[in-house]
Scaffold this motif. Structure first.
Motif, PDB file in Angstrom:
ATOM      1  N   ALA A  67       0.894  -1.162   0.000  1.00 49.49           N
ATOM      2  CA  ALA A  67       0.000   0.000   0.000  1.00 49.49           C
ATOM      3  C   ALA A  67       0.927   1.205   0.000  1.00 49.49           C
ATOM      4  O   ALA A  67       1.290   1.735   1.059  1.00 49.49           O
ATOM      5  N   PRO A  68       1.365   1.651  -1.199  1.00 47.63           N
ATOM      6  CA  PRO A  68       2.472   2.610  -1.287  1.00 47.63           C
ATOM      7  C   PRO A  68       2.231   3.931  -0.578  1.00 47.63           C
ATOM      8  O   PRO A  68       3.142   4.476   0.049  1.00 47.63           O
ATOM      9  N   HIS A  69       1.030   4.452  -0.639  1.00 52.01           N
ATOM     10  CA  HIS A  69       0.768   5.747  -0.019  1.00 52.01           C
ATOM     11  C   HIS A  69       0.687   5.644   1.504  1.00 52.01           C
ATOM     12  O   HIS A  69       0.959   6.613   2.214  1.00 52.01           O
ATOM     13  N   LEU A  70       0.323   4.458   1.999  1.00 51.08           N
ATOM     14  CA  LEU A  70       0.329   4.231   3.449  1.00 51.08           C
ATOM     15  C   LEU A  70       1.710   3.819   3.943  1.00 51.08           C
ATOM     16  O   LEU A  70       1.971   3.850   5.148  1.00 51.08           O
ATOM     17  N   GLY A  71       2.567   3.394   3.009  1.00 49.63           N
ATOM     18  CA  GLY A  71       3.889   2.921   3.411  1.00 49.63           C
ATOM     19  C   GLY A  71       3.854   1.509   3.987  1.00 49.63           C
ATOM     20  O   GLY A  71       4.768   1.118   4.723  1.00 49.63           O
ATOM     21  N   TRP A  72       2.818   0.741   3.657  1.00 47.38           N
ATOM     22  CA  TRP A  72       2.701  -0.622   4.162  1.00 47.38           C
ATOM     23  C   TRP A  72       3.256  -1.594   3.124  1.00 47.38           C
ATOM     24  O   TRP A  72       2.927  -1.526   1.955  1.00 47.38           O
ATOM     25  N   ARG A  73       4.078  -2.506   3.585  1.00 47.09           N
ATOM     26  CA  ARG A  73       4.614  -3.547   2.718  1.00 47.09           C
ATOM     27  C   ARG A  73       4.620  -4.873   3.476  1.00 47.09           C
ATOM     28  O   ARG A  73       5.162  -4.962   4.579  1.00 47.09           O
ATOM     29  N   ASP A  74       3.984  -5.882   2.894  1.00 43.31           N
ATOM     30  CA  ASP A  74       3.881  -7.215   3.503  1.00 43.31           C
ATOM     31  C   ASP A  74       3.375  -7.126   4.943  1.00 43.31           C
ATOM     32  O   ASP A  74       3.948  -7.720   5.859  1.00 43.31           O
ATOM     33  N   GLU A  75       2.286  -6.400   5.109  1.00 38.77           N
ATOM     34  CA  GLU A  75       1.688  -6.213   6.434  1.00 38.77           C
ATOM     35  C   GLU A  75       0.508  -7.166   6.631  1.00 38.77           C
ATOM     36  O   GLU A  75      -0.400  -7.227   5.803  1.00 38.77           O
ATOM     37  N   ASP A  76       0.528  -7.903   7.710  1.00 40.72           N
ATOM     38  CA  ASP A  76      -0.615  -8.733   8.105  1.00 40.72           C
ATOM     39  C   ASP A  76      -1.416  -7.952   9.136  1.00 40.72           C
ATOM     40  O   ASP A  76      -1.111  -7.975  10.322  1.00 40.72           O
ATOM     41  N   ILE A  77      -2.424  -7.233   8.652  1.00 40.55           N
ATOM     42  CA  ILE A  77      -3.261  -6.451   9.561  1.00 40.55           C
ATOM     43  C   ILE A  77      -4.378  -7.300  10.140  1.00 40.55           C
ATOM     44  O   ILE A  77      -4.909  -7.016  11.216  1.00 40.55           O
ATOM     45  N   ALA A  78      -4.732  -8.401   9.461  1.00 47.23           N
ATOM     46  CA  ALA A  78      -5.865  -9.215   9.886  1.00 47.23           C
ATOM     47  C   ALA A  78      -5.616  -9.901  11.224  1.00 47.23           C
ATOM     48  O   ALA A  78      -6.486  -9.905  12.109  1.00 47.23           O
ATOM     49  N   THR A  79      -4.443 -10.485  11.402  1.00 45.53           N
ATOM     50  CA  THR A  79      -4.178 -11.250  12.620  1.00 45.53           C
ATOM     51  C   THR A  79      -4.203 -10.386  13.880  1.00 45.53           C
ATOM     52  O   THR A  79      -4.907 -10.724  14.845  1.00 45.53           O
ATOM     53  N   PRO A  80      -3.468  -9.272  13.940  1.00 48.31           N
ATOM     54  CA  PRO A  80      -3.530  -8.466  15.165  1.00 48.31           C
ATOM     55  C   PRO A  80      -4.909  -7.853  15.415  1.00 48.31           C
ATOM     56  O   PRO A  80      -5.317  -7.714  16.578  1.00 48.31           O
ATOM     57  N   LEU A  81      -5.649  -7.529  14.354  1.00 51.34           N
ATOM     58  CA  LEU A  81      -6.982  -6.969  14.551  1.00 51.34           C
ATOM     59  C   LEU A  81      -7.943  -8.050  15.060  1.00 51.34           C
ATOM     60  O   LEU A  81      -8.768  -7.792  15.945  1.00 51.34           O
ATOM     61  N   ALA A  82      -7.814  -9.255  14.528  1.00 49.18           N
ATOM     62  CA  ALA A  82      -8.637 -10.370  15.019  1.00 49.18           C
ATOM     63  C   ALA A  82      -8.317 -10.679  16.477  1.00 49.18           C
ATOM     64  O   ALA A  82      -9.218 -10.953  17.282  1.00 49.18           O
ATOM     65  N   ASP A  83      -7.045 -10.624  16.828  1.00 51.94           N
ATOM     66  CA  ASP A  83      -6.644 -10.881  18.217  1.00 51.94           C
ATOM     67  C   ASP A  83      -7.197  -9.807  19.152  1.00 51.94           C
ATOM     68  O   ASP A  83      -7.623 -10.097  20.283  1.00 51.94           O
TER      69      ASP A  83
END
Length: 387
Positions: free
Chosen positions: A164-180
Protein backbone atom coordinates in the motif's frame (compact mmCIF):
# COMPACT_ATOMS: atom_id res chain seq x y z
CA UNK A 1 -20.06 -45.53 -0.15
CA UNK A 2 -20.48 -41.78 0.24
CA UNK A 3 -21.90 -40.48 3.52
CA UNK A 4 -25.47 -39.61 2.54
CA UNK A 5 -26.04 -37.51 5.67
CA UNK A 6 -23.12 -35.23 4.86
CA UNK A 7 -24.50 -34.77 1.33
CA UNK A 8 -27.92 -33.86 2.71
CA UNK A 9 -26.37 -31.41 5.16
CA UNK A 10 -24.38 -29.86 2.35
CA UNK A 11 -27.50 -29.29 0.30
CA UNK A 12 -29.33 -27.82 3.31
CA UNK A 13 -26.42 -25.51 4.08
CA UNK A 14 -26.41 -24.30 0.46
CA UNK A 15 -30.16 -23.70 0.55
CA UNK A 16 -29.93 -21.85 3.87
CA UNK A 17 -27.27 -19.62 2.37
CA UNK A 18 -29.38 -18.92 -0.71
CA UNK A 19 -32.42 -17.88 1.35
CA UNK A 20 -30.26 -15.74 3.60
CA UNK A 21 -28.54 -14.14 0.62
CA UNK A 22 -31.90 -13.22 -0.90
CA UNK A 23 -33.18 -11.34 2.13
CA UNK A 24 -29.79 -9.73 2.76
CA UNK A 25 -29.00 -8.55 -0.75
CA UNK A 26 -32.47 -8.25 -2.31
CA UNK A 27 -34.55 -7.14 0.65
CA UNK A 28 -37.57 -8.38 2.58
CA UNK A 29 -39.75 -10.88 0.78
CA UNK A 30 -42.58 -13.27 1.51
CA UNK A 31 -42.12 -17.00 1.92
CA UNK A 32 -44.13 -17.41 -1.27
CA UNK A 33 -41.73 -15.19 -3.18
CA UNK A 34 -38.71 -17.01 -1.75
CA UNK A 35 -40.28 -20.28 -2.91
CA UNK A 36 -40.69 -18.90 -6.43
CA UNK A 37 -37.19 -17.38 -6.59
CA UNK A 38 -35.33 -20.43 -5.26
CA UNK A 39 -37.39 -23.11 -6.96
CA UNK A 40 -37.65 -25.00 -3.66
CA UNK A 41 -40.95 -26.38 -2.41
CA UNK A 42 -42.98 -24.59 0.26
CA UNK A 43 -42.26 -27.04 3.05
CA UNK A 44 -38.52 -26.83 2.44
CA UNK A 45 -38.62 -23.02 2.47
CA UNK A 46 -40.68 -23.09 5.67
CA UNK A 47 -38.08 -25.34 7.31
CA UNK A 48 -35.17 -23.17 6.15
CA UNK A 49 -36.80 -19.94 7.31
CA UNK A 50 -37.62 -21.48 10.68
CA UNK A 51 -33.98 -22.46 11.09
CA UNK A 52 -32.80 -18.94 10.23
CA UNK A 53 -35.34 -17.37 12.59
CA UNK A 54 -34.25 -19.68 15.42
CA UNK A 55 -30.62 -18.68 14.78
CA UNK A 56 -31.63 -15.01 15.01
CA UNK A 57 -30.50 -14.21 11.47
CA UNK A 58 -33.88 -13.26 10.05
CA UNK A 59 -37.23 -12.08 11.38
CA UNK A 60 -40.73 -12.95 10.25
CA UNK A 61 -43.82 -10.79 10.40
CA UNK A 62 -47.35 -10.98 9.10
CA UNK A 63 -48.01 -9.22 5.80
CA UNK A 64 -49.98 -5.98 5.60
CA UNK A 65 -53.58 -7.14 6.12
CA UNK A 66 -54.91 -4.34 3.88
CA UNK A 67 -53.05 -5.87 0.92
CA UNK A 68 -53.83 -9.48 1.68
CA UNK A 69 -55.32 -11.50 -1.16
CA UNK A 70 -55.92 -15.16 -0.40
CA UNK A 71 -53.84 -17.02 2.14
CA UNK A 72 -51.19 -14.72 3.71
CA UNK A 73 -47.50 -15.54 3.41
CA UNK A 74 -45.21 -14.31 6.23
CA UNK A 75 -42.63 -11.70 5.26
CA UNK A 76 -38.99 -12.57 5.95
CA UNK A 77 -36.48 -9.79 6.71
CA UNK A 78 -32.80 -9.71 7.59
CA UNK A 79 -32.15 -9.03 11.28
CA UNK A 80 -30.61 -5.54 11.44
CA UNK A 81 -28.99 -6.37 14.80
CA UNK A 82 -26.59 -8.68 12.95
CA UNK A 83 -23.71 -6.35 12.17
CA UNK A 84 -20.36 -6.34 10.37
CA UNK A 85 -17.66 -3.70 10.81
CA UNK A 86 -16.23 -2.02 7.72
CA UNK A 87 -12.87 -0.23 7.85
CA UNK A 88 -11.08 1.97 5.32
CA UNK A 89 -7.62 3.23 6.34
CA UNK A 90 -6.36 6.19 4.33
CA UNK A 91 -3.42 8.55 4.47
CA UNK A 92 -5.38 11.28 6.25
CA UNK A 93 -8.06 9.39 8.18
CA UNK A 94 -9.48 6.02 9.13
CA UNK A 95 -13.16 5.50 8.43
CA UNK A 96 -15.04 2.86 10.43
CA UNK A 97 -18.66 1.83 10.02
CA UNK A 98 -21.09 -0.67 11.51
CA UNK A 99 -23.21 -2.10 8.69
CA UNK A 100 -26.45 -3.91 9.45
CA UNK A 101 -27.31 -7.20 7.82
CA UNK A 102 -29.67 -6.33 5.00
CA UNK A 103 -27.90 -3.03 4.32
CA UNK A 104 -27.50 0.38 5.87
CA UNK A 105 -24.95 1.96 8.18
CA UNK A 106 -26.07 2.24 11.79
CA UNK A 107 -22.81 3.77 13.04
CA UNK A 108 -19.90 5.49 11.34
CA UNK A 109 -16.94 7.59 12.36
CA UNK A 110 -14.04 9.24 10.61
CA UNK A 111 -10.89 9.48 12.71
CA UNK A 112 -8.82 12.29 11.18
CA UNK A 113 -5.05 11.87 11.37
CA UNK A 114 -2.12 14.25 11.34
CA UNK A 115 0.25 11.57 10.06
CA UNK A 116 -0.01 8.58 7.76
CA UNK A 117 -1.01 5.61 9.97
CA UNK A 118 1.09 2.49 10.33
CA UNK A 119 -0.68 -0.86 10.30
CA UNK A 120 -0.29 -0.97 14.09
CA UNK A 121 -1.84 2.51 14.37
CA UNK A 122 -4.81 1.38 12.30
CA UNK A 123 -5.33 -1.73 14.44
CA UNK A 124 -5.24 0.30 17.64
CA UNK A 125 -7.68 2.94 16.37
CA UNK A 126 -10.16 0.41 14.98
CA UNK A 127 -10.01 -1.74 18.12
CA UNK A 128 -10.65 1.29 20.33
CA UNK A 129 -13.66 2.45 18.31
CA UNK A 130 -15.26 -0.99 17.98
CA UNK A 131 -14.76 -1.82 21.64
CA UNK A 132 -16.49 1.43 22.57
CA UNK A 133 -19.38 0.62 20.22
CA UNK A 134 -19.67 -2.82 21.80
CA UNK A 135 -20.26 -1.12 25.14
CA UNK A 136 -22.88 1.36 23.94
CA UNK A 137 -24.20 1.78 20.39
CA UNK A 138 -23.87 -1.90 19.44
CA UNK A 139 -24.28 -3.51 22.84
CA UNK A 140 -27.42 -5.39 21.75
CA UNK A 141 -25.98 -6.45 18.40
CA UNK A 142 -24.15 -9.53 17.22
CA UNK A 143 -20.98 -8.51 15.38
CA UNK A 144 -20.03 -11.28 12.95
CA UNK A 145 -16.73 -9.93 11.67
CA UNK A 146 -14.61 -7.10 10.33
CA UNK A 147 -13.79 -6.22 6.73
CA UNK A 148 -10.86 -3.94 5.88
CA UNK A 149 -10.73 -2.07 2.56
CA UNK A 150 -7.06 -1.23 1.93
CA UNK A 151 -5.83 1.13 -0.83
CA UNK A 152 -3.18 -1.24 -2.11
CA UNK A 153 -2.31 -4.73 -3.31
CA UNK A 154 -3.83 -7.42 -1.10
CA UNK A 155 -2.93 -11.07 -1.58
CA UNK A 156 -6.11 -13.10 -2.09
CA UNK A 157 -4.65 -16.21 -0.48
CA UNK A 158 -4.26 -14.81 3.03
CA UNK A 159 -5.22 -11.12 3.03
CA UNK A 160 -1.65 -9.88 3.51
CA UNK A 161 -1.16 -6.32 2.27
CA UNK A 162 1.71 -6.77 -0.16
CA UNK A 163 2.00 -3.08 -0.93
CA UNK A 164 0.00 0.00 0.00
CA UNK A 165 2.47 2.61 -1.29
CA UNK A 166 0.77 5.75 -0.02
CA UNK A 167 0.33 4.23 3.45
CA UNK A 168 3.89 2.92 3.41
CA UNK A 169 2.70 -0.62 4.16
CA UNK A 170 4.61 -3.55 2.72
CA UNK A 171 3.88 -7.22 3.50
CA UNK A 172 1.69 -6.21 6.43
CA UNK A 173 -0.61 -8.73 8.11
CA UNK A 174 -3.26 -6.45 9.56
CA UNK A 175 -5.87 -9.22 9.89
CA UNK A 176 -4.18 -11.25 12.62
CA UNK A 177 -3.53 -8.47 15.17
CA UNK A 178 -6.98 -6.97 14.55
CA UNK A 179 -8.64 -10.37 15.02
CA UNK A 180 -6.64 -10.88 18.22
CA UNK A 181 -7.64 -7.46 19.54
CA UNK A 182 -11.37 -7.88 18.88
CA UNK A 183 -11.87 -11.64 19.00
CA UNK A 184 -13.59 -11.45 15.60
CA UNK A 185 -12.77 -12.87 12.15
CA UNK A 186 -11.18 -10.30 9.83
CA UNK A 187 -11.23 -10.17 6.02
CA UNK A 188 -8.91 -7.84 4.08
CA UNK A 189 -9.15 -6.85 0.41
CA UNK A 190 -8.41 -4.01 -1.97
CA UNK A 191 -10.63 -0.99 -1.36
CA UNK A 192 -11.75 -0.52 -4.95
CA UNK A 193 -12.56 -4.21 -5.41
CA UNK A 194 -14.79 -4.01 -2.35
CA UNK A 195 -16.33 -0.78 -3.63
CA UNK A 196 -17.10 -2.51 -6.93
CA UNK A 197 -18.79 -5.35 -5.05
CA UNK A 198 -20.89 -2.92 -3.02
CA UNK A 199 -22.04 -0.97 -6.08
CA UNK A 200 -22.83 -4.23 -7.91
CA UNK A 201 -24.94 -5.59 -5.05
CA UNK A 202 -26.57 -2.46 -3.67
CA UNK A 203 -25.72 0.56 -5.81
CA UNK A 204 -25.36 1.99 -9.30
CA UNK A 205 -24.34 -1.29 -10.97
CA UNK A 206 -27.11 -3.40 -9.45
CA UNK A 207 -28.76 -4.10 -12.81
CA UNK A 208 -25.47 -4.77 -14.62
CA UNK A 209 -23.30 -7.87 -15.01
CA UNK A 210 -20.34 -6.27 -16.82
CA UNK A 211 -18.96 -3.33 -14.89
CA UNK A 212 -15.81 -1.20 -14.75
CA UNK A 213 -15.49 0.56 -11.41
CA UNK A 214 -12.89 3.21 -10.61
CA UNK A 215 -12.41 4.61 -7.12
CA UNK A 216 -10.54 7.83 -6.40
CA UNK A 217 -9.27 8.53 -2.91
CA UNK A 218 -6.48 10.26 -1.04
CA UNK A 219 -4.18 7.33 -1.84
CA UNK A 220 -4.80 7.41 -5.58
CA UNK A 221 -6.96 5.47 -8.02
CA UNK A 222 -7.95 1.83 -7.77
CA UNK A 223 -10.52 -0.19 -9.60
CA UNK A 224 -12.68 -3.24 -9.77
CA UNK A 225 -13.80 -5.31 -12.72
CA UNK A 226 -16.98 -7.39 -12.85
CA UNK A 227 -17.50 -9.68 -15.83
CA UNK A 228 -20.64 -11.76 -16.26
CA UNK A 229 -21.56 -10.97 -12.66
CA UNK A 230 -18.23 -12.13 -11.20
CA UNK A 231 -15.69 -9.90 -9.48
CA UNK A 232 -12.35 -10.50 -11.19
CA UNK A 233 -9.41 -10.72 -8.82
CA UNK A 234 -6.68 -12.03 -11.09
CA UNK A 235 -4.10 -14.73 -10.33
CA UNK A 236 -2.99 -13.24 -7.02
CA UNK A 237 -5.88 -10.90 -6.24
CA UNK A 238 -4.20 -7.79 -7.65
CA UNK A 239 -6.42 -7.07 -10.66
CA UNK A 240 -7.93 -3.63 -11.17
CA UNK A 241 -4.99 -1.32 -10.53
CA UNK A 242 -6.24 1.29 -12.97
CA UNK A 243 -4.27 4.01 -11.24
CA UNK A 244 -1.00 2.39 -12.29
CA UNK A 245 -1.80 2.44 -16.02
CA UNK A 246 -0.07 5.04 -18.17
CA UNK A 247 -2.58 7.46 -19.69
CA UNK A 248 -2.42 8.65 -23.25
CA UNK A 249 -1.98 12.43 -23.04
CA UNK A 250 -1.93 14.05 -26.46
CA UNK A 251 -1.40 17.67 -25.36
CA UNK A 252 1.86 18.34 -23.52
CA UNK A 253 0.14 21.18 -21.68
CA UNK A 254 -2.07 18.60 -19.97
CA UNK A 255 0.86 16.63 -18.57
CA UNK A 256 1.61 17.48 -14.93
CA UNK A 257 4.32 14.86 -14.34
CA UNK A 258 7.15 13.33 -16.31
CA UNK A 259 6.13 9.81 -17.33
CA UNK A 260 3.50 9.67 -14.57
CA UNK A 261 0.80 7.04 -14.19
CA UNK A 262 -2.91 7.82 -14.17
CA UNK A 263 -3.13 8.51 -10.43
CA UNK A 264 -0.24 10.98 -10.70
CA UNK A 265 -2.14 13.00 -13.28
CA UNK A 266 -5.73 12.55 -12.07
CA UNK A 267 -5.09 13.34 -8.47
CA UNK A 268 -7.13 14.42 -5.47
CA UNK A 269 -4.31 16.43 -3.88
CA UNK A 270 -4.00 18.55 -7.04
CA UNK A 271 -7.70 19.36 -6.86
CA UNK A 272 -7.39 20.35 -3.20
CA UNK A 273 -4.50 22.67 -4.01
CA UNK A 274 -6.35 24.26 -6.91
CA UNK A 275 -9.33 24.89 -4.62
CA UNK A 276 -7.09 26.29 -1.87
CA UNK A 277 -8.00 23.54 0.58
CA UNK A 278 -5.94 21.53 3.01
CA UNK A 279 -7.27 18.22 4.25
CA UNK A 280 -10.95 17.91 3.38
CA UNK A 281 -13.52 15.19 2.86
CA UNK A 282 -15.31 14.69 -0.46
CA UNK A 283 -18.32 16.76 0.58
CA UNK A 284 -16.15 19.83 1.19
CA UNK A 285 -14.18 19.23 -2.01
CA UNK A 286 -17.38 18.88 -4.01
CA UNK A 287 -18.72 22.17 -2.67
CA UNK A 288 -15.46 23.90 -3.55
CA UNK A 289 -15.30 22.58 -7.12
CA UNK A 290 -18.85 22.35 -8.43
CA UNK A 291 -19.89 25.63 -9.97
CA UNK A 292 -16.59 27.35 -9.18
CA UNK A 293 -15.68 30.26 -11.45
CA UNK A 294 -12.06 30.33 -10.28
CA UNK A 295 -9.79 30.07 -13.32
CA UNK A 296 -7.29 27.75 -11.61
CA UNK A 297 -10.01 25.41 -10.42
CA UNK A 298 -11.63 25.25 -13.84
CA UNK A 299 -8.29 24.63 -15.55
CA UNK A 300 -7.28 21.79 -13.22
CA UNK A 301 -10.70 20.15 -13.31
CA UNK A 302 -10.73 20.36 -17.12
CA UNK A 303 -7.22 18.90 -17.39
CA UNK A 304 -8.04 15.94 -15.16
CA UNK A 305 -11.36 15.30 -16.90
CA UNK A 306 -9.65 15.10 -20.31
CA UNK A 307 -7.16 12.53 -19.05
CA UNK A 308 -9.76 10.49 -17.17
CA UNK A 309 -12.20 10.33 -20.09
CA UNK A 310 -9.40 9.09 -22.36
CA UNK A 311 -8.59 6.29 -19.91
CA UNK A 312 -12.25 5.35 -19.61
CA UNK A 313 -12.55 5.24 -23.38
CA UNK A 314 -9.77 2.65 -23.43
CA UNK A 315 -11.57 0.63 -20.77
CA UNK A 316 -14.79 0.67 -22.78
CA UNK A 317 -12.95 -0.46 -25.91
CA UNK A 318 -11.12 -3.32 -24.20
CA UNK A 319 -13.85 -4.64 -21.88
CA UNK A 320 -17.15 -3.53 -23.43
CA UNK A 321 -18.91 -3.01 -20.08
CA UNK A 322 -22.58 -2.11 -19.74
CA UNK A 323 -21.72 0.23 -16.84
CA UNK A 324 -18.81 2.42 -15.80
CA UNK A 325 -19.14 3.55 -12.18
CA UNK A 326 -16.97 6.26 -10.63
CA UNK A 327 -16.48 6.66 -6.88
CA UNK A 328 -14.74 9.20 -4.64
CA UNK A 329 -13.23 12.30 -6.21
CA UNK A 330 -13.61 10.76 -9.68
CA UNK A 331 -17.37 11.12 -9.33
CA UNK A 332 -16.82 14.79 -8.48
CA UNK A 333 -14.92 15.26 -11.75
CA UNK A 334 -17.84 13.72 -13.62
CA UNK A 335 -20.53 15.68 -11.78
CA UNK A 336 -18.76 18.96 -12.55
CA UNK A 337 -20.58 18.56 -15.89
CA UNK A 338 -21.91 15.02 -16.20
CA UNK A 339 -23.45 15.43 -19.65
CA UNK A 340 -20.27 16.61 -21.35
CA UNK A 341 -18.14 14.09 -19.40
CA UNK A 342 -20.27 11.16 -20.55
CA UNK A 343 -20.28 12.44 -24.12
CA UNK A 344 -16.50 12.73 -24.12
CA UNK A 345 -16.08 9.14 -22.91
CA UNK A 346 -18.29 7.98 -25.77
CA UNK A 347 -16.36 10.08 -28.28
CA UNK A 348 -13.13 8.44 -27.12
CA UNK A 349 -14.61 4.94 -27.46
CA UNK A 350 -15.50 2.79 -30.42
CA UNK A 351 -19.10 3.53 -31.32
CA UNK A 352 -20.17 -0.13 -31.12
CA UNK A 353 -18.50 -0.68 -27.76
CA UNK A 354 -20.10 2.45 -26.30
CA UNK A 355 -23.63 1.74 -27.53
CA UNK A 356 -24.86 0.11 -24.33
CA UNK A 357 -22.58 1.60 -21.71
CA UNK A 358 -24.04 3.70 -18.88
CA UNK A 359 -21.66 6.04 -17.05
CA UNK A 360 -22.67 6.70 -13.47
CA UNK A 361 -21.42 8.04 -10.18
CA UNK A 362 -21.34 5.62 -7.26
CA UNK A 363 -24.83 5.49 -5.78
CA UNK A 364 -23.61 4.55 -2.30
CA UNK A 365 -21.52 7.72 -2.01
CA UNK A 366 -19.15 7.85 0.92
CA UNK A 367 -20.53 4.57 2.31
CA UNK A 368 -19.45 2.44 -0.65
CA UNK A 369 -16.13 1.18 0.74
CA UNK A 370 -17.49 0.51 4.23
CA UNK A 371 -20.42 -1.43 2.80
CA UNK A 372 -18.10 -3.39 0.51
CA UNK A 373 -15.76 -4.18 3.42
CA UNK A 374 -18.69 -5.31 5.55
CA UNK A 375 -19.86 -7.55 2.72
CA UNK A 376 -16.51 -9.35 2.87
CA UNK A 377 -17.11 -9.89 6.59
CA UNK A 378 -20.64 -11.19 5.94
CA UNK A 379 -19.41 -13.72 3.34
CA UNK A 380 -18.68 -16.60 5.78
CA UNK A 381 -22.13 -16.18 7.35
CA UNK A 382 -23.79 -16.40 3.93
CA UNK A 383 -21.73 -19.48 3.06
CA UNK A 384 -22.60 -21.36 6.27
CA UNK A 385 -25.43 -19.57 8.11
CA UNK A 386 -25.75 -21.92 11.06
CA UNK A 387 -22.05 -22.59 11.59
Amino acid sequence: MADRSSGVEGVRRKNLGEVLRLVHQEGSRSRARITAETGLNRSTVADLVTGLVTAGLVREQSPDPTRRVGRPSPVVSANPDIVAIGVNPEVDAIEIGAVSFGGGLRERTRVALDNVPSAADAVAIVARVVQQWQQDALKDCRIVGVGVAVPGLVRALDGVVRLAPHLGWRDEDIATPLADALGLPVAVDNDASLGARAERLFGAAREHRDVVYLNGGASGIGGGLILDGNLIGGAGGYAGEWGQTRPGITANADRATDDGVLEDEVNRARLLRAAGLGAADDAVLTAALIGSEDIDVRAEVGRQRRILTASLGNAVNVLNPSAVVLGGFLSILREYDAQSFDAEVRERSLAAAAEQVEIQSAALGRDRLLIGAAEAAFAPLLAAPLA
